[in-house]
Design a protein around this motif. Sequence first.
Motif, PDB file in Angstrom:
ATOM      1  N   MET A  95      93.569  32.567 -21.030  1.00 44.15           N
ATOM      2  CA  MET A  95      93.942  31.533 -20.068  1.00 44.15           C
ATOM      3  C   MET A  95      94.297  30.233 -20.784  1.00 44.15           C
ATOM      4  O   MET A  95      93.629  29.825 -21.739  1.00 44.15           O
ATOM      5  CB  MET A  95      92.789  31.280 -19.100  1.00 44.15           C
ATOM      6  CG  MET A  95      93.059  30.187 -18.074  1.00 44.15           C
ATOM      7  SD  MET A  95      94.259  30.710 -16.846  1.00 44.15           S
ATOM      8  CE  MET A  95      93.259  31.864 -15.887  1.00 44.15           C
ATOM      9  N   THR A  97      95.081  26.243 -19.645  1.00 43.76           N
ATOM     10  CA  THR A  97      95.059  25.300 -18.534  1.00 43.76           C
ATOM     11  C   THR A  97      95.919  24.088 -18.873  1.00 43.76           C
ATOM     12  O   THR A  97      95.696  23.418 -19.882  1.00 43.76           O
ATOM     13  CB  THR A  97      93.625  24.851 -18.214  1.00 43.76           C
ATOM     14  OG1 THR A  97      92.841  26.000 -17.875  1.00 43.76           O
ATOM     15  CG2 THR A  97      93.611  23.881 -17.048  1.00 43.76           C
ATOM     16  N   ARG A 126      97.287  28.389 -16.118  1.00 43.72           N
ATOM     17  CA  ARG A 126      96.731  27.784 -14.898  1.00 43.72           C
ATOM     18  C   ARG A 126      97.189  26.342 -14.855  1.00 43.72           C
ATOM     19  O   ARG A 126      96.869  25.552 -15.740  1.00 43.72           O
ATOM     20  CB  ARG A 126      95.204  27.854 -14.893  1.00 43.72           C
ATOM     21  CG  ARG A 126      94.576  27.237 -13.633  1.00 43.72           C
ATOM     22  CD  ARG A 126      93.080  27.512 -13.586  1.00 43.72           C
ATOM     23  NE  ARG A 126      92.355  26.758 -14.580  1.00 43.72           N
ATOM     24  CZ  ARG A 126      91.833  25.537 -14.369  1.00 43.72           C
ATOM     25  NH1 ARG A 126      92.002  24.942 -13.202  1.00 43.72           N
ATOM     26  NH2 ARG A 126      91.160  24.923 -15.312  1.00 43.72           N
ATOM     27  N   GLU A 128      97.135  22.721 -13.312  1.00 44.11           N
ATOM     28  CA  GLU A 128      96.271  21.809 -12.559  1.00 44.11           C
ATOM     29  C   GLU A 128      97.119  20.599 -12.188  1.00 44.11           C
ATOM     30  O   GLU A 128      97.356  19.718 -13.007  1.00 44.11           O
ATOM     31  CB  GLU A 128      95.077  21.404 -13.419  1.00 44.11           C
ATOM     32  CG  GLU A 128      93.910  20.837 -12.651  1.00 44.11           C
ATOM     33  CD  GLU A 128      92.694  20.604 -13.547  1.00 44.11           C
ATOM     34  OE1 GLU A 128      92.638  19.520 -14.165  1.00 44.11           O
ATOM     35  OE2 GLU A 128      91.844  21.486 -13.631  1.00 44.11           O
TER      36      GLU A 128
END
Length: 300
Positions: A95, A97, A126, A128
């Motif tokens: 992952m 971010t 991911r 944000e």
Amino acid sequence: MKNLNRIHLSGLRAVEAVGRLGSLKAAAEELGVTIGAVSQQVQKVEGQLARPLFERRSRGLVPLAFALPVLSQLTHGMSALSTAVDMASRERSGMLTVSAAPVFAGKWLVWHLKSFSKAHPDIRVRVEASVALTDPSLSDVDLCIRVGRGPYPGLKATKLLDQRIFPVCSPVLAETFEKPEDMFKLPVILDPGQMFTWEDWLQATGRDRIQLQPGPSFSDGALCLDAAVAGQGVFLAWETLAYYALTSGQLVRPFPDMIATGISYWLLHSPHKPFDGPARAFSDWLRQELPQSLELPPEI
């Protein structure tokens, strides 16, 4: 490290959070516990150290002078622990971010992220989307994409692209023009939160004596762009915001002038976190994809 045996990690976390965030309430919200629990943890650590770390005032806890460097070291230590946990988790999940402003995330990043995923199918991104200036040194965020003038103290910053501004309007409104200057008869859609003004574009293009017509105001650049698409007036846009609307024919550029604002896009990361693997792959992709993707259609 034997001296850590007499103080629980939860207590040190409470002390660090109160010192960094400035209040018991904010620390409690971050740690997911009650204000009373944070207060008890702080008192317990002070008892174990046999000295107070904070001065109790009516408005909250204020660090004592000697405690300031202690709190700074605690913040660095907690950041290192967070990084270690994040590295272990990322090793399992692959992952990455990325923190980006909602306008950039919605109007550019989501339209191009598929090319990164195609090139790196083993990396899950991911996004944000937040206007908050997230500090990647103190969070699980790996990379931040920000728009500003810099510098960004305490962070590694890579300049991606200079921001350029230009007027846009709907094709329906543009059809009413006999000449591009007729654009100035339209209402001007305003975003009070922009880091530049119409005067920046007018002055740079030698049109600073023109009187603009006031129009609707929105607190978000994406809403302003949608208002322009809806034919509510003319908007001073920028490339990453207006790219899709221009290439799809929803908007047109009455003038060729694209003026640099002195503001740039930056990629930020923490010097305390490893910059390799997924982070480096995304950085390399973004530095290539962003400038290449912004070849706009000519003005009308």
